[in-house]
Design an enzyme around this catalytic site. Structure first.
Site, PDB file in Angstrom:
ATOM      1  CG  ASP A 113      -2.025  -0.993   1.151  1.00 49.63           C
ATOM      2  OD1 ASP A 113      -2.194  -1.579   0.071  1.00 49.63           O
ATOM      3  OD2 ASP A 113      -2.716  -1.192   2.154  1.00 49.63           O
ATOM      4  CG  ASP A 165     -12.252  -4.482  -1.114  1.00 44.98           C
ATOM      5  OD1 ASP A 165     -11.270  -5.223  -1.334  1.00 44.98           O
ATOM      6  OD2 ASP A 165     -12.181  -3.240  -1.108  1.00 44.98           O
TER       7      ASP A 165
END
Lengths: 254, 193
Positions: free
Chosen positions: A11, A130
């Site tokens: 990330d 997700d």
């Protein structure tokens, strides 16, 4: 034989690596280019970089970072985060990214997936999903970093994006993410069975057995993890030797 | 050495240029006929869709130029497929340099064929220093069948052409620019041809 892929995920915020735990509590884990080179040497099969910067300034930094990564590493990488148009993707691919991943923008505008596949080819379009399970809803798709429930059932959405031209699915279980209790084998298996494109299992990796299960039980084509690798709780050569021993085809340096 | 990468807005042009840079070689990006003709060696990258790529080549008159080249030439991924005769992808006529078809994978396995797979039956100086079954990185949904021009093969699940050679035209279906040390060695070998 085609090998199962092991994919560390980084990330990125303002050009630096961070790691979200359950999408919150962000910690700094270092310089992306250095980390990327180290992972390539370790035998990572691909890398994923997710830009979690919210500002335009940050996006520009990210495009420059993509170029810097492409300059230095000799394995493929996927970039994602905030991509919502053909123009966004063009910049990232021209800077040397191999694939892009889209998530919330595909839910907002499913035609984007078809548009990207038409412009750049399915092989560089990964759709990130997700997903979260509750007893009332079953496995549903969530958007906006997992904060908002959508109307989509996970398997239906996966099939829909593949029909639109997605070349790969990156499936993250929010129930499992950050728990180190293992991947969500049930939904990963269902999605892998339902679509004709490769599926990356994500969320919950805590041990070598979990990777073996993702491949043997859920039939995932690749497995992704972040903090487990970043904090060197598990090293890729050790993981690959284990998987090889379990009869799973992996790329091991000769 | 005067090395030119054919620039027709293919997605992986930058990656190929960076891979050459890592070998200490500066390559020129160009779509200009004179520049390409004058090159010692030419690299022809490519990702994406066959018909779209052919349209880009035609818009630059490269479809006429490339078949006439005589120096060592290296087509990569879609750049390999474009050298062939015809593709099932969008029913597209290709450059027709190598008289071979390009077909869609007809298999129960996942398509695209994506990830690291082995190359074997290596039969070219392009693979000097590599071992049988070394791993290279693939991402493609169409393939070229085995033929007399095949110089390496990969199984998915049936064997297909991992690499081709026809006269001065070399080509690889996989991505040497993304295939770690094995890929770098292949690029180095091409430069040494």
């Amino acid at each position: 034989m085609l090998t199962k892929r092991i994919i560390p995920c980084l990330d990125i915020k303002n050009g630096r690596c961070v790691k979200g735990v359950q999408f919150e509590n962000i910690r700094d884990a270092g310089d992306p280019v250095e980390l990327a080179k180290w992972y390539a040497r370790q035998g990572a099969d691909e890398l994923v970089f997710l830009d979690i910067t919210a500002t335009n300034e940050g996006r520009k930094t990210f495009a420059e970072l993509v170029r810097d990564i492409a300059r230095h590493i000799d394995i493929p990488f996927t970039v994602g985060g905030g991509i919502s148009s053909v123009a966004d993707v063009e910049v990232l691919l021209q800077n040397g990214a191999d694939k892009v991943s889209v998530n919330s923008s595909a839910i907002k505008n499913p035609a984007l997936v078809a548009e990207l596949a038409g412009h750049f080819g399915s092989q560089c379009v990964t759709v990130a999903i997700d997903t979260k399970y509750t007893q009332e809803t079953g496995w549903k798709v969530y958007t906006r970093a997992g904060t908002i429930e959508t109307a989509y059932k996970t398997v239906d959405w996966a099939k829909q994006v593949v029909e639109l031209g997605a070349g790969e699915i990156l499936l993250t279980s929010m129930n499992n993410d950050g728990t180190k209790a293992g991947f969500a084998l049930d939904i990963t298996g269902e999605v892998a069975k339902a679509v004709s494109v490769p599926v990356i299992a994500s969320g919950g990796a805590g041990s070598m057995e979990h990777f073996a299960d993702a491949f043997h039980v859920a039939h995932a084509d690749a497995a992704l993890a972040a903090s487990l690798f970043h904090f060197r709780e598990l090293e890729i050569p050790v993981l690959k030797a284990y998987l090889q021993d379990k009869g799973i085809a992996v790329r091991v340096n000769k | 050495m005067n090395l030119v990468i054919v620039d027709y807005k293919a997605g992986n042009v930058q990656s190929v240029q960076f891979a050459l840079e890592r070998l200490g070689v500066q390559a020129t990006l160009s779509a200009d006929a004179e520049t390409i003709k004058a090159a010692d060696k030419v690299i022809f990258p490519g990702v994406g869709q066959a018909a779209a790529a052919m349209a880009q080549l035609k818009a630059r008159n490269l479809d006429k130029l490339l078949p006439t080249l005589e120096q060592p030439f290296f087509g990569v991924c879609l750049g390999m497929q474009l050298l062939c005769q015809h593709s099932e992808e969008g029913d597209t006529d290709l450059l027709n340099i190598i008289p071979l078809p390009v077909k869609h994978f007809d298999t129960e396995l996942k398509v695209p064929h994506m990830g690291w797979n082995e190359i074997e039956q290596l039969q070219s100086p392009l693979f000097a220093g590599l071992q049988e079954k070394d791993y290279v990185y693939y991402v493609h949904s169409y393939y070229v069948p085995l033929s007399q021009y095949t110089i390496a093969q990969t199984y998915y699940p049936a064997p297909f052409s991992a690499a081709l050679q026809y006269k001065n035209f070399y080509a690889a279906q996989f991505h040497p620019e993304k295939s770690g040390p094995a890929g770098s060695q292949i690029l180095k070998n091409f430069l040494a041809l």
